[in-house]
Structure formats: C-alpha cells, structure tokens
Design a protein around this motif. Structure first.
Motif, PDB file in Angstrom:
ATOM      1  N   TYR A 143       2.902  -6.241  -7.283  1.00 20.88           N
ATOM      2  CA  TYR A 143       2.743  -4.898  -6.777  1.00 20.88           C
ATOM      3  C   TYR A 143       3.677  -4.360  -5.593  1.00 20.88           C
ATOM      4  N   ARG A 144       4.160  -3.121  -5.840  1.00 22.70           N
ATOM      5  CA  ARG A 144       5.253  -2.809  -4.747  1.00 22.70           C
ATOM      6  C   ARG A 144       4.464  -2.057  -3.639  1.00 22.70           C
ATOM      7  N   ASP A 145       5.180  -2.414  -2.402  1.00 20.94           N
ATOM      8  CA  ASP A 145       4.802  -1.496  -1.162  1.00 20.94           C
ATOM      9  C   ASP A 145       5.631  -0.426  -1.385  1.00 20.94           C
ATOM     10  N   ILE A 146       4.818   0.891  -1.573  1.00 22.05           N
ATOM     11  CA  ILE A 146       5.229   2.026  -1.778  1.00 22.05           C
ATOM     12  C   ILE A 146       5.070   3.067  -0.572  1.00 22.05           C
ATOM     13  N   ARG A 147       4.554   2.315   0.558  1.00 23.15           N
ATOM     14  CA  ARG A 147       4.244   3.342   1.662  1.00 23.15           C
ATOM     15  C   ARG A 147       5.485   4.058   2.156  1.00 23.15           C
ATOM     16  N   PHE A 148       6.664   3.413   2.315  1.00 23.09           N
ATOM     17  CA  PHE A 148       7.758   4.150   2.873  1.00 23.09           C
ATOM     18  C   PHE A 148       8.919   4.235   1.831  1.00 23.09           C
ATOM     19  N   SER A 149       8.554   4.410   0.705  1.00 21.63           N
ATOM     20  CA  SER A 149       9.656   4.453  -0.576  1.00 21.63           C
ATOM     21  C   SER A 149       9.421   5.805  -1.305  1.00 21.63           C
ATOM     22  N   LYS A 150      10.632   6.343  -1.575  1.00 24.28           N
ATOM     23  CA  LYS A 150      10.627   7.621  -2.283  1.00 24.28           C
ATOM     24  C   LYS A 150      10.116   7.372  -3.704  1.00 24.28           C
ATOM     25  N   ASP A 151      10.380   5.887  -4.203  1.00 25.89           N
ATOM     26  CA  ASP A 151       9.659   5.560  -5.659  1.00 25.89           C
ATOM     27  C   ASP A 151       8.488   5.222  -5.425  1.00 25.89           C
ATOM     28  N   LYS A 152       7.542   6.004  -6.067  1.00 22.04           N
ATOM     29  CA  LYS A 152       6.023   5.757  -6.075  1.00 22.04           C
ATOM     30  C   LYS A 152       5.541   5.068  -7.186  1.00 22.04           C
ATOM     31  N   THR A 153       6.506   4.432  -8.052  1.00 17.34           N
ATOM     32  CA  THR A 153       6.101   3.755  -9.044  1.00 17.34           C
ATOM     33  C   THR A 153       5.223   2.458  -8.658  1.00 17.34           C
ATOM     34  N   PRO A 154       4.098   2.263  -9.063  1.00 18.64           N
ATOM     35  CA  PRO A 154       3.249   1.182  -8.379  1.00 18.64           C
ATOM     36  C   PRO A 154       3.588  -0.500  -8.675  1.00 18.64           C
ATOM     37  N   TYR A 155       4.475  -0.682  -9.542  1.00 17.11           N
ATOM     38  CA  TYR A 155       4.811  -2.051  -9.988  1.00 17.11           C
ATOM     39  C   TYR A 155       6.205  -2.310 -10.333  1.00 17.11           C
ATOM     40  N   LYS A 156       6.550  -3.754  -9.797  1.00 18.98           N
ATOM     41  CA  LYS A 156       7.863  -4.265 -10.132  1.00 18.98           C
ATOM     42  C   LYS A 156       7.759  -4.248 -11.638  1.00 18.98           C
ATOM     43  N   HIS A 157       9.096  -4.162 -12.110  1.00 14.78           N
ATOM     44  CA  HIS A 157       9.282  -4.271 -13.518  1.00 14.78           C
ATOM     45  C   HIS A 157      10.019  -5.531 -13.811  1.00 14.78           C
ATOM     46  N   TRP A 158       9.763  -6.621 -12.886  1.00 12.07           N
ATOM     47  CA  TRP A 158      10.404  -7.855 -13.053  1.00 12.07           C
ATOM     48  C   TRP A 158       9.290  -8.840 -12.484  1.00 12.07           C
ATOM     49  N   PHE A 159       9.458 -10.138 -12.509  1.00 14.66           N
ATOM     50  CA  PHE A 159       8.892 -11.177 -11.828  1.00 14.66           C
ATOM     51  C   PHE A 159       9.887 -11.873 -11.004  1.00 14.66           C
ATOM     52  N   GLY A 160       9.466 -12.363  -9.662  1.00 10.82           N
ATOM     53  CA  GLY A 160      10.316 -12.954  -8.750  1.00 10.82           C
ATOM     54  C   GLY A 160       9.609 -14.246  -8.285  1.00 10.82           C
ATOM     55  N   ILE A 161      10.485 -15.266  -8.082  1.00 12.55           N
ATOM     56  CA  ILE A 161      10.207 -16.571  -7.468  1.00 12.55           C
ATOM     57  C   ILE A 161      10.994 -16.750  -6.460  1.00 12.55           C
ATOM     58  N   HIS A 162      10.282 -17.240  -5.338  1.00  7.56           N
ATOM     59  CA  HIS A 162      10.996 -17.307  -4.103  1.00  7.56           C
ATOM     60  C   HIS A 162      10.343 -18.468  -3.254  1.00  7.56           C
ATOM     61  N   LYS A 163      11.012 -18.946  -1.932  1.00  9.67           N
ATOM     62  CA  LYS A 163      10.056 -19.736  -1.069  1.00  9.67           C
ATOM     63  C   LYS A 163       9.704 -21.142  -1.828  1.00  9.67           C
ATOM     64  N   LEU A 164      10.725 -21.625  -2.461  1.00  8.65           N
ATOM     65  CA  LEU A 164      10.254 -22.965  -3.145  1.00  8.65           C
ATOM     66  C   LEU A 164      10.187 -24.109  -2.122  1.00  8.65           C
ATOM     67  N   SER A 165      10.653 -23.832  -0.971  1.00 10.11           N
ATOM     68  CA  SER A 165      10.355 -25.012  -0.003  1.00 10.11           C
ATOM     69  C   SER A 165      10.178 -24.555   1.308  1.00 10.11           C
ATOM     70  N   ALA A 166       9.264 -24.976   2.255  1.00  9.14           N
ATOM     71  CA  ALA A 166       8.962 -24.581   3.558  1.00  9.14           C
ATOM     72  C   ALA A 166       9.986 -25.287   4.463  1.00  9.14           C
ATOM     73  N   LYS A 167      10.478 -26.264   3.948  1.00  8.29           N
ATOM     74  CA  LYS A 167      11.580 -26.824   4.621  1.00  8.29           C
ATOM     75  C   LYS A 167      12.874 -26.264   5.044  1.00  8.29           C
ATOM     76  N   TYR A 168      13.293 -25.208   4.373  1.00  6.38           N
ATOM     77  CA  TYR A 168      14.288 -24.442   4.706  1.00  6.38           C
ATOM     78  C   TYR A 168      13.763 -23.199   5.559  1.00  6.38           C
ATOM     79  N   HIS A 169      14.768 -22.763   6.323  1.00  4.56           N
ATOM     80  CA  HIS A 169      14.492 -21.904   7.262  1.00  4.56           C
ATOM     81  C   HIS A 169      13.925 -20.709   6.534  1.00  4.56           C
TER      82      HIS A 169
END
Length: 219
Positions: A68-94
């Motif tokens: 789900y996209r955060d559209i509050r401050f975006s001109k693009d009002k489409t509600p969903y990302k057209h991709w999947f993202g993977i991040h924060k694989l380790s809390a040991k990194y900053h």
C-alpha cells in the motif's frame, strides 16, 4: 524462487491500479505476497551463510514491504505499489544501511549500501571516505564489484564541492556522491530459477564489505 503467477499479478496490478480491482483479486495478491515471504525466508538462510550480520531465523514477513502506497503527500494517487520490496534483512546493520530487493516483471534488481543519507550521517560518510578512501576504493574498484555493479562513482554527485573539502582532493569524486549504493539487475528467468535465493545471496555477498565500511562510518 519467485513464481510466474506472482510476476503476472504485479503486471496486472500495474495495469489496474485501483481499489476495486485489487479487492476482486485479493486472493491472487495473498498468494503472491506469500510467495515473496517464502522467497525472503530462503534468501535469509542463504545470505546468513555469507554475511554474519544476517540471522537465518529472522521472521521474513518483517522484511517484506507493504504494497500500500502512502499517498498523503503525493501527486500520484494510485493506491498500490506495482512491485514487491524486500528490505531490513538485519537489525544489526544501522537503520540506513542494508540490502534491498525490488521485484517487478522486467525490472527486478538487488542493491545494498546507504541511499541518500542526510545531515550528520552524510557528513560522517564523507569524513570516513576522506580518512580511509583506500579501504573504500579497494571495495568498489575490485574487478568483481565493477563487473556486477558498474562504476560506483557514476551515482548522482553534488555539482559543487562539499563544505570543508577542496576540489583537488584526490577522492573528491567519492566525497561528492549523494548516495552510496550498488545495484544489479536480475532477469525474470533468474528470479524463477530454483536456486534464485542462492544466486541473489552470492551477488549480495559482494556488497557486504561496502555495508561494513558505511556501518563503521555512521554507527
């Protein structure tokens, strides 16, 4: 591996990015998301073999970004990302340092580093480069690194010289960088192969020394 049905769903969502369509295809979304979660679990296991900061038993759901996209401050009002993202694989990194994977038909890539740091973090990274440039150059100028990720210095740079540095500094092309990341494209065929997680981990392994350099700079 990522299933073809997951890629198909992402492509269909891009063409039909509205709430009504999404709700009608919620079952397909749930299956696609579960596929990405399962893949993330496989990736964590493979990456833990080459990066001691990664815990193979981490909950993969926590690393899969919301669609789900955060559209509050975006001109693009489409509600969903057209991709999947993977991040924060380790809390040991900053918090600002780590790996990222973007899954999208024909546009999948994996990356790592520190993307657009601000304020004190940016100053700290620049100082670390100024003091220990040889360490960074040994990483980003290595033949394997360049083959996988290209020229590190080709990322966007400041047009002016940062305060406190001189134009004739031999490492000014690194100091002027706005972002400190490395990325590599992944084909749909590679993504759908049975050993996709292992292949991705083997590439991210080459970014890990960069993460440690950045971690040391801002931790």
């Amino acid at each position: 591996m990522i299933n073809q049905s997951t890629l198909d769903f992402i492509g269909d969502l891009k063409a039909n990015n509205d709430r009504d369509w999404f709700l009608k295809h919620k079952e397909a979304y749930d299956a696609a998301q579960q596929n990405v979660v399962t893949f993330t679990g496989e990736l964590l296991k493979e990456l833990s073999k080459v990066d001691p900061y990664i815990d193979a038993n981490s909950d993969p759901k926590k690393s899969v970004m919301r669609i789900y996209r955060d559209i509050r401050f975006s001109k693009d009002k489409t509600p969903y990302k057209h991709w999947f993202g993977i991040h924060k694989l380790s809390a040991k990194y900053h918090l600002e340092v780590g790996y990222y994977m973007h899954i999208e038909p024909g546009a999948t890539f994996i990356a790592g580093g520190c993307w657009w740091p601000q304020g004190d973090q940016l100053k700290a990274i620049r100082q670390e480069i100024d003091y220990n440039a040889d360490d960074l150059k040994a990483i980003v100028d290595a033949p394997t690194f360049k083959k996988l990720f290209g020229e590190f210095r080709d990322q966007e740079q400041l047009k002016t010289i940062p305060n406190g540095y001189e134009a004739d500094n031999e490492n000014i092309s690194l100091i002027k960088l706005k972002s400190f990341t490395a990325s590599h494209k992944v084909s749909d065929a590679e993504l759908k192969s049975k050993d996709a997680a292992a292949k991705v981990a083997s590439i991210l392994k080459e970014i890990q020394p960069l993460l440690l350099f950045l971690q040391n700079a801002i931790a």
